[in-house]
Design a protein around this motif. Structure first.
Motif, mmCIF file in Angstrom:
data_model
loop_
_atom_site.group_PDB
_atom_site.id
_atom_site.type_symbol
_atom_site.label_atom_id
_atom_site.label_comp_id
_atom_site.label_asym_id
_atom_site.label_seq_id
_atom_site.Cartn_x
_atom_site.Cartn_y
_atom_site.Cartn_z
ATOM 1 N N GLN A 162 0.812 -1.211 0.000
ATOM 2 C CA GLN A 162 0.000 0.000 0.000
ATOM 3 C C GLN A 162 0.849 1.266 0.000
ATOM 4 O OE1 GLN A 162 -2.858 -0.153 3.218
ATOM 5 N NE2 GLN A 162 -3.078 -2.367 3.024
ATOM 6 N N GLY A 163 2.138 1.137 0.261
ATOM 7 C CA GLY A 163 2.983 2.318 0.320
ATOM 8 C C GLY A 163 4.439 1.957 0.194
ATOM 9 N N SER A 164 5.292 2.926 0.477
ATOM 10 C CA SER A 164 6.732 2.725 0.345
ATOM 11 C C SER A 164 7.293 2.119 1.619
ATOM 12 C CB SER A 164 7.424 4.056 0.033
ATOM 13 O OG SER A 164 8.812 3.883 -0.123
ATOM 14 N N PHE A 165 7.081 0.804 1.786
ATOM 15 C CA PHE A 165 7.538 0.094 2.974
ATOM 16 C C PHE A 165 8.432 -1.077 2.567
ATOM 17 C CE2 PHE A 165 4.134 2.517 4.674
ATOM 18 C CZ PHE A 165 4.379 2.649 6.037
ATOM 19 N N ARG A 166 9.202 -1.549 3.506
ATOM 20 C CA ARG A 166 10.045 -2.720 3.275
ATOM 21 C C ARG A 166 9.853 -3.699 4.418
ATOM 22 N NH1 ARG A 166 16.066 -1.740 5.180
ATOM 23 N NH2 ARG A 166 16.441 -3.186 3.481
ATOM 24 N N VAL A 167 9.992 -4.980 4.117
ATOM 25 C CA VAL A 167 9.879 -6.036 5.122
ATOM 26 C C VAL A 167 11.267 -6.632 5.308
ATOM 27 C CG1 VAL A 167 8.794 -8.216 5.738
ATOM 28 C CG2 VAL A 167 7.498 -6.496 4.430
ATOM 29 N N MET A 168 11.753 -6.593 6.526
ATOM 30 C CA MET A 168 13.102 -7.063 6.847
ATOM 31 C C MET A 168 13.032 -8.286 7.743
ATOM 32 S SD MET A 168 15.029 -3.426 7.579
ATOM 33 C CE MET A 168 13.739 -2.781 8.653
ATOM 34 N N GLU A 175 10.370 -7.492 10.559
ATOM 35 C CA GLU A 175 10.052 -6.084 10.792
ATOM 36 C C GLU A 175 9.534 -5.451 9.514
ATOM 37 O OE1 GLU A 175 12.035 -2.059 12.769
ATOM 38 O OE2 GLU A 175 13.232 -3.886 12.545
ATOM 39 N N ILE A 176 8.544 -4.592 9.670
ATOM 40 C CA ILE A 176 8.054 -3.784 8.554
ATOM 41 C C ILE A 176 8.327 -2.328 8.894
ATOM 42 C CG2 ILE A 176 5.705 -3.804 9.514
ATOM 43 C CD1 ILE A 176 4.696 -3.460 6.609
ATOM 44 N N SER A 177 8.979 -1.642 7.963
ATOM 45 C CA SER A 177 9.395 -0.260 8.174
ATOM 46 C C SER A 177 9.247 0.517 6.877
ATOM 47 C CB SER A 177 10.868 -0.197 8.615
ATOM 48 O OG SER A 177 11.111 -0.929 9.775
ATOM 49 N N PRO A 178 9.233 1.833 6.956
ATOM 50 C CA PRO A 178 9.298 2.626 5.720
ATOM 51 C C PRO A 178 10.578 2.317 4.957
ATOM 52 C CG PRO A 178 8.647 3.988 7.587
ATOM 53 C CD PRO A 178 9.071 2.668 8.146
ATOM 54 N N GLY A 179 10.553 2.508 3.655
ATOM 55 C CA GLY A 179 11.729 2.217 2.840
ATOM 56 C C GLY A 179 12.949 3.011 3.236
ATOM 57 N N LEU A 180 12.741 4.162 3.873
ATOM 58 C CA LEU A 180 13.860 4.992 4.298
ATOM 59 C C LEU A 180 14.575 4.415 5.513
ATOM 60 C CD1 LEU A 180 15.095 7.679 3.289
ATOM 61 C CD2 LEU A 180 13.761 8.855 5.048
ATOM 62 N N LYS A 209 21.459 -5.684 8.338
ATOM 63 C CA LYS A 209 21.089 -4.273 8.204
ATOM 64 C C LYS A 209 22.330 -3.397 8.128
ATOM 65 C CE LYS A 209 17.231 -6.255 9.804
ATOM 66 N NZ LYS A 209 17.191 -7.700 10.122
ATOM 67 N N ASP A 210 23.383 -3.801 8.839
ATOM 68 C CA ASP A 210 24.654 -3.077 8.757
ATOM 69 C C ASP A 210 25.347 -3.342 7.427
ATOM 70 O OD1 ASP A 210 24.632 -1.975 11.512
ATOM 71 O OD2 ASP A 210 24.756 -4.084 12.075
ATOM 72 N N GLU A 211 25.192 -4.552 6.906
ATOM 73 C CA GLU A 211 25.786 -4.870 5.618
ATOM 74 C C GLU A 211 25.285 -3.914 4.533
ATOM 75 O OE1 GLU A 211 27.984 -7.227 4.569
ATOM 76 O OE2 GLU A 211 28.275 -8.293 6.465
ATOM 77 N N GLU A 212 24.054 -3.416 4.679
ATOM 78 C CA GLU A 212 23.511 -2.485 3.695
ATOM 79 C C GLU A 212 24.277 -1.164 3.673
ATOM 80 O OE1 GLU A 212 18.851 -3.871 3.341
ATOM 81 O OE2 GLU A 212 19.368 -2.358 4.864
ATOM 82 N N ALA A 213 24.993 -0.877 4.743
ATOM 83 C CA ALA A 213 25.798 0.348 4.805
ATOM 84 C C ALA A 213 27.263 0.096 4.467
ATOM 85 C CB ALA A 213 25.700 0.961 6.201
#
Length: 263
Positions: A162-168, A175-180, A209-213
């Motif tokens: 429904q929006g700009s979200f991501r599932v981690m 966890e579901i969070s905004p894409g940002l 999540k750290d690997e993404e940085a």
């Protein structure tokens, strides 16, 4: 890469910008997500690092900002909660990078669905972080954890569309969070907002999540360090075995940089 090689490079740099995760990196994991008790060793270490004008410190955590503020009552450190959606700047000002009233309706639609899913289950914990929802299955039976988290994932994917979200995901975690809510995007944002061209970048973290940085740091010529008790697939330049080892190494870095105003 051997630790000696990184140490040799850092000994020659005029400034060091540290990007640090908290749980599993600076401090051992808490018993529950709502357990918020400062670790004196971590507080003392970050105070020493932040006091040095040649070192800049940013802590980027999946925890909500209000938790990180309690865990790290240290001035001069940038705190990024919810993977960088909500910030406390180096000067102590609050910055929200998204409109909360836009984010929240999607999470409010999913929350009761997840609550019903775990209502009769043992070992699960639903954490409402405000900007995101996280489902923990650390203390659940393995089969129950797999089945419930997969069902929760399907619910989240449907809602996230429904929006700009991501599932981690993660170990017994969803966890579901905004894409940002993305540590790589947060590092890019901080580098744009607080440029320090001559500094060496160093990121220390423990999970995906750290690997993404990590890649962002390496593109800018920096180093990345993974905190893990055993070798894991990672693009890190170095592995430290535990948060205690990470604190020890960071303490040595703090002592290496002279307290000078030339940085």
């Amino acid at each position: 890469m051997a630790v000696e090689r990184i140490d040799e490079h850092l000994a020659q740099t005029e400034g060091l910008w540290l990007f640090l995760d908290y749980d599993g990196t600076l401090a051992e994991f808490a018993p529950t997500p709502d357990h918020v008790e400062p670790n004196p060793a971590v507080v003392s270490l970050l105070a020493a690092l932040a006091h040095n004008p040649c070192i800049r410190v940013a802590v980027i955590s999946g925890r909500r900002l209000s938790h990180i503020q309690v865990l790290l009552p240290v001035t001069g450190v940038l705190l990024a909660g919810s993977y960088g959606i909500e910030l406390q700047t180096f000067e102590g000002e609050r910055v929200d990078r998204l409109n909360y009233t836009v984010v929240r309706p999607v999470l409010d639609a999913l929350k009761p669905v997840w609550e019903r899913l775990i209502a009769s289950q043992e070992g699960f914990f639903l954490e409402d972080k405000g900007w995101s929802l996280a489902l923990h299955a650390r203390f659940a039976e393995e089969n129950d954890a797999e089945q419930v988290l997969e069902a929760a994932r399907q619910d989240a994917i449907s809602v996230a569309s429904q929006g700009s979200f991501r599932v981690m995901g993660g170990h017994r975690f969803l966890e579901i969070s905004p894409g940002l809510a993305h540590k790589g995007k947060t590092v890019r944002y901080l580098l744009d907002q607080y440029p320090w061209p001559d500094a060496t970048l160093l990121y220390i973290g423990d999970d995906d999540k750290d690997e993404e940085a990590f890649g962002v740091i390496q593109v800018h010529g920096g180093f990345v360090v993974q905190v893990a008790s055993r070798p894991l697939k990672s693009q890190a330049d170095l592995r430290l075995e535990s948060p205690q080892a990470a604190r020890h190494w960071l303490g040595a870095l703090a002592n290496r940089f002279p307290l000078a105003s030339s940085c």
